[in-house]
Design a protein around this motif. Structure first.
Motif, mmCIF file in Angstrom:
data_model
loop_
_atom_site.group_PDB
_atom_site.id
_atom_site.type_symbol
_atom_site.label_atom_id
_atom_site.label_comp_id
_atom_site.label_asym_id
_atom_site.label_seq_id
_atom_site.Cartn_x
_atom_site.Cartn_y
_atom_site.Cartn_z
ATOM 1 N N GLY A 67 8.581 -3.004 10.419
ATOM 2 C CA GLY A 67 9.328 -3.046 9.169
ATOM 3 C C GLY A 67 8.591 -2.476 7.972
ATOM 4 O O GLY A 67 9.007 -2.665 6.832
ATOM 5 N N LEU A 68 7.494 -1.756 8.232
ATOM 6 C CA LEU A 68 6.738 -1.162 7.124
ATOM 7 C C LEU A 68 7.443 0.068 6.571
ATOM 8 O O LEU A 68 7.348 0.360 5.387
ATOM 9 C CB LEU A 68 5.331 -0.787 7.585
ATOM 10 N N ILE A 69 8.098 0.812 7.460
ATOM 11 C CA ILE A 69 8.888 1.967 7.047
ATOM 12 C C ILE A 69 10.288 1.820 7.653
ATOM 13 O O ILE A 69 10.474 1.101 8.641
ATOM 14 C CB ILE A 69 8.251 3.314 7.465
ATOM 15 N N PHE A 97 10.474 1.256 -3.961
ATOM 16 C CA PHE A 97 9.114 1.491 -4.449
ATOM 17 C C PHE A 97 8.201 0.304 -4.155
ATOM 18 O O PHE A 97 7.014 0.482 -3.893
ATOM 19 C CB PHE A 97 9.118 1.817 -5.944
ATOM 20 N N ALA A 98 8.724 -0.907 -4.192
ATOM 21 C CA ALA A 98 7.902 -2.081 -3.898
ATOM 22 C C ALA A 98 7.378 -2.026 -2.463
ATOM 23 O O ALA A 98 6.219 -2.336 -2.208
ATOM 24 C CB ALA A 98 8.700 -3.359 -4.135
ATOM 25 N N ALA A 99 8.219 -1.612 -1.526
ATOM 26 C CA ALA A 99 7.784 -1.489 -0.129
ATOM 27 C C ALA A 99 6.686 -0.441 -0.004
ATOM 28 O O ALA A 99 5.724 -0.620 0.751
ATOM 29 C CB ALA A 99 8.969 -1.125 0.757
ATOM 30 N N ALA A 104 0.342 0.211 2.273
ATOM 31 C CA ALA A 104 -0.923 0.922 2.524
ATOM 32 C C ALA A 104 -1.874 0.175 3.460
ATOM 33 O O ALA A 104 -2.317 0.720 4.474
ATOM 34 C CB ALA A 104 -1.610 1.244 1.210
ATOM 35 N N ALA A 105 -2.206 -1.057 3.149
ATOM 36 C CA ALA A 105 -3.176 -1.793 3.968
ATOM 37 C C ALA A 105 -2.634 -2.068 5.361
ATOM 38 O O ALA A 105 -3.345 -1.927 6.361
ATOM 39 C CB ALA A 105 -3.547 -3.103 3.281
#
Length: 146
Positions: A67-69, A97-99, A104-105
């Protein structure tokens, strides 16, 4: 009393103006794309696409699974404006934008798990720079017309 009422009205008008400024009367904001434009070095097309298949696709699939992208896509440029124009574009879709800020980490952790070690991931990045160079890296917000 009258001054405080006027001040309250003034503040509420300013707040509504600020929120309407962030919205467009023409479209609704949608998800955010990161598009990376890559110029392939001569003779490196096969090496680039092998790297995509072996490394980038599995990493993007895992990021999508977690669910990161939301999605990813590849485009090729059938025309060229010059010898340094882009050949391949990679699009990565984020919900908003919040996602994008939060990924990154977590994305680095997914990549390290794929490669096995941080050093192996860095070595793959070095090899990737031998097949092509990034021409541009852009963010674009998808919109739907009202």
């Amino acid at each position: 009393m009258r001054k405080s009422l006027l001040a309250a009205v003034f503040v509420s008008v300013l707040m509504s103006a600020a929120s309407s400024y962030a919205q467009s009367p023409f479209y609704n904001n949608g998800p955010v794309w990161r598009v990376i434009y890559i110029h392939l070095k001569p003779g490196q097309g096969d090496a680039f696409w092998n790297d995509v298949r072996q490394n980038l696709k599995p990493v993007y699939e895992e990021q999508k699974k977690q669910g990161l992208i939301s999605e990813y896509k590849f485009w090729v440029n059938p025309t060229s404006d010059g010898p340094q124009d882009w050949d391949v574009a990679i699009g990565i879709l984020y919900a908003n934008f919040a996602a994008l800020d939060q990924v990154a980490a977590k994305a680095a952790t997914v990549a390290i798990q794929h490669y096995g070690t941080r050093e192996a991931m860095l070595d793959a990045a070095k090899k990737r720079s031998e097949t092509g160079e990034v021409v541009a890296n852009r963010l674009a917000r998808e919109v739907t017309l009202k």
